[in-house]
Design an enzyme around this catalytic site. Structure first.
Site, short mmCIF file in Angstrom:
data_model
loop_
_atom_site.label_atom_id
_atom_site.label_comp_id
_atom_site.label_asym_id
_atom_site.label_seq_id
_atom_site.Cartn_x
_atom_site.Cartn_y
_atom_site.Cartn_z
N ASN A 44 -11.54 21.44 -10.28
CA ASN A 44 -12.75 21.19 -9.82
C ASN A 44 -13.83 21.16 -11.06
O ASN A 44 -13.95 22.11 -11.58
CB ASN A 44 -13.26 22.43 -8.92
CG ASN A 44 -14.62 22.41 -8.41
OD1 ASN A 44 -15.34 21.32 -8.68
ND2 ASN A 44 -15.26 23.39 -7.75
N LYS B 297 -17.12 20.36 -10.94
CA LYS B 297 -18.14 20.90 -10.57
C LYS B 297 -19.32 19.89 -11.04
O LYS B 297 -19.03 18.61 -11.38
CB LYS B 297 -18.36 22.22 -11.11
CG LYS B 297 -17.64 23.25 -10.60
CD LYS B 297 -17.71 24.66 -11.05
CE LYS B 297 -16.49 25.66 -10.60
NZ LYS B 297 -16.85 26.99 -10.36
N HIS C 187 -17.07 25.25 -0.93
CA HIS C 187 -16.89 26.04 -1.83
C HIS C 187 -18.19 27.18 -1.81
O HIS C 187 -19.06 26.95 -1.45
CB HIS C 187 -17.08 25.12 -2.96
CG HIS C 187 -16.56 25.76 -4.47
ND1 HIS C 187 -17.62 26.63 -5.07
CD2 HIS C 187 -15.64 25.70 -5.22
CE1 HIS C 187 -17.12 27.09 -6.14
NE2 HIS C 187 -15.84 26.61 -6.40
N GLU D 50 -19.80 28.11 -4.10
CA GLU D 50 -21.22 27.90 -4.72
C GLU D 50 -21.86 26.93 -3.72
O GLU D 50 -23.27 26.89 -3.73
CB GLU D 50 -20.99 27.00 -6.09
CG GLU D 50 -20.53 27.75 -7.21
CD GLU D 50 -19.54 27.26 -8.02
OE1 GLU D 50 -19.41 25.75 -8.17
OE2 GLU D 50 -18.75 27.94 -8.99
N GLU E 264 -10.68 31.80 -2.43
CA GLU E 264 -11.57 32.13 -3.82
C GLU E 264 -12.28 33.37 -3.62
O GLU E 264 -13.34 33.26 -3.00
CB GLU E 264 -12.25 30.81 -3.88
CG GLU E 264 -11.44 29.67 -4.17
CD GLU E 264 -11.86 28.71 -5.14
OE1 GLU E 264 -11.50 28.37 -6.19
OE2 GLU E 264 -13.41 28.32 -4.98
N GLY F 157 -15.58 31.93 -12.17
CA GLY F 157 -16.00 31.79 -13.46
C GLY F 157 -16.51 33.03 -14.07
O GLY F 157 -17.20 32.84 -15.08
N SER G 262 -10.74 32.05 -11.84
CA SER G 262 -10.33 32.20 -13.06
C SER G 262 -8.92 32.21 -13.69
O SER G 262 -8.44 32.97 -14.18
CB SER G 262 -10.87 33.56 -13.64
OG SER G 262 -12.37 33.49 -13.57
C1 PEP Z 1 -13.79 27.40 -8.72
O1 PEP Z 1 -14.59 26.61 -9.14
O2 PEP Z 1 -13.22 27.00 -7.64
C2 PEP Z 1 -13.24 28.02 -9.53
C3 PEP Z 1 -12.19 28.89 -9.42
O3 PEP Z 1 -13.76 28.42 -10.94
P1 PEP Z 1 -13.11 29.18 -12.16
O4 PEP Z 1 -11.63 28.62 -12.23
O5 PEP Z 1 -13.82 28.59 -13.46
O6 PEP Z 1 -13.02 30.44 -11.76
#
Ligand code: PEP
Length: 252
Positions: free
Chosen positions: A9, A11, A95, A97, A167, A173, A213
């Site tokens: 992703n 973003k 997601h 976000e 998630e 992040g 992460s």
């Molecule tokens: C994500 O954006 O779905 C995500 C898991 O980000 P990150 O791997 O940076 O934690």
């Protein structure tokens, strides 16, 4: 046997030119695409260029959102037919976000999910608790609420096409990954829920990614868990060597 699926992703990162560079780097780094589904999800503005770059590679293209109407007076939105025409085959929906910053709700996730299925796009539907919810022992309540609300009204046939992504918001992040045991516990809970909402076949066949992460260093131990079928990767998908290493590590 569920085939692992790794999605990157990107973003709100990469101009079209930068996206072409990254996609080309990935083509060079990911030498073996067998045994794992690989999906790149650049921003809308880079989809066409990344689609061209990925031609004949076996790496799939995903979008980061979809609007629920196909066409009409909806300024600023992107529809299923538009994505399909660009060669997109997956779409990330709900997601955290989007839930956090753009008022996404289970209801709007459900509408987007239906639009994706109607247009032949495979949805990657995200569910997950935030830190306060985990610390107050509400993780399973939130997962149940997100899953039941987002997947409401789907038939078993439709559900077969969906990929879920667990998630935990506190791990996105932040560099704080859920431990393999913490993730596995939630994945098992989701499978049990799918068994109740649909049937045992769906519970056993739907792929559930972990996201939060994920790095080349932790992917192997996460993937070693029986119910983790892949990863949704943010930060580490923006560099070809780390994303390629995650893809390699994801092969069970
Ligand atoms: C994500 O954006 O779905 C995500 C898991 O980000 P990150 O791997 O940076 O934690």
């Amino acid at each position: 046997m569920r085939k692992p699926i790794i999605a990157g992703n990107w973003k709100l990162n990469k101009t079209p030119h930068e996206a072409i560079v990254l996609a080309n780097d990935l083509k060079r780094e990911i030498v073996d695409v067998a045994g794992v589904d690989i999906v790149l999800c650049p921003p809308f503005t880079a989809l066409a260029d990344v689609a061209d770059t990925l031609t004949d590679t076996g790496i799939a293209l995903g979008a980061q959102n979809i609007f629920w109407e196909d066409a009409g007076a909806f300024t600023g939105e992107i529809s299923g037919p538009m994505l399909k025409d660009l060669g997109v085959s997956y779409v990330i929906i709900g997601h955290s976000e989007r839930r956090q910053f753009f008022n996404e709700t289970n209801e709007t996730v459900n509408k987007r999910l239906r639009a994706a299925l109607k247009n032949g796009l495979a949805p990657i539907v995200c569910v997950g608790e935030n830190l306060a919810q985990r610390e107050s022992n509400k993780t399973f309540d939130i997962i149940k609420d997100h899953s039941e609300g987002s997947l409401s009204g789907l038939s078993s046939e439709e559900m077969k096409k969906v990929v879920l992504a667990y998630e935990p918001v506190w791990a996105i992040g932040t560099g704080k990954t859920a431990t393999p045991d913490q993730a596995q516990e939630v994945h098992v809970f989701i499978r049990q829920l799918l068994g109740k909402m649909f049937n045992t076949e769906i519970a056993n066949s739907v792929r559930i990614q972990y996201g939060g992460s994920v790095t080349p260093d932790n992917v192997v131990s996460l993937m070693a868990q029986a119910d983790i079928d892949g990863a949704l990767v943010g930060g580490a998908s923006l560099k070809a060597p780390s994303f390629a290493a995650i893809v390699k590590g994801a092969k069970k």
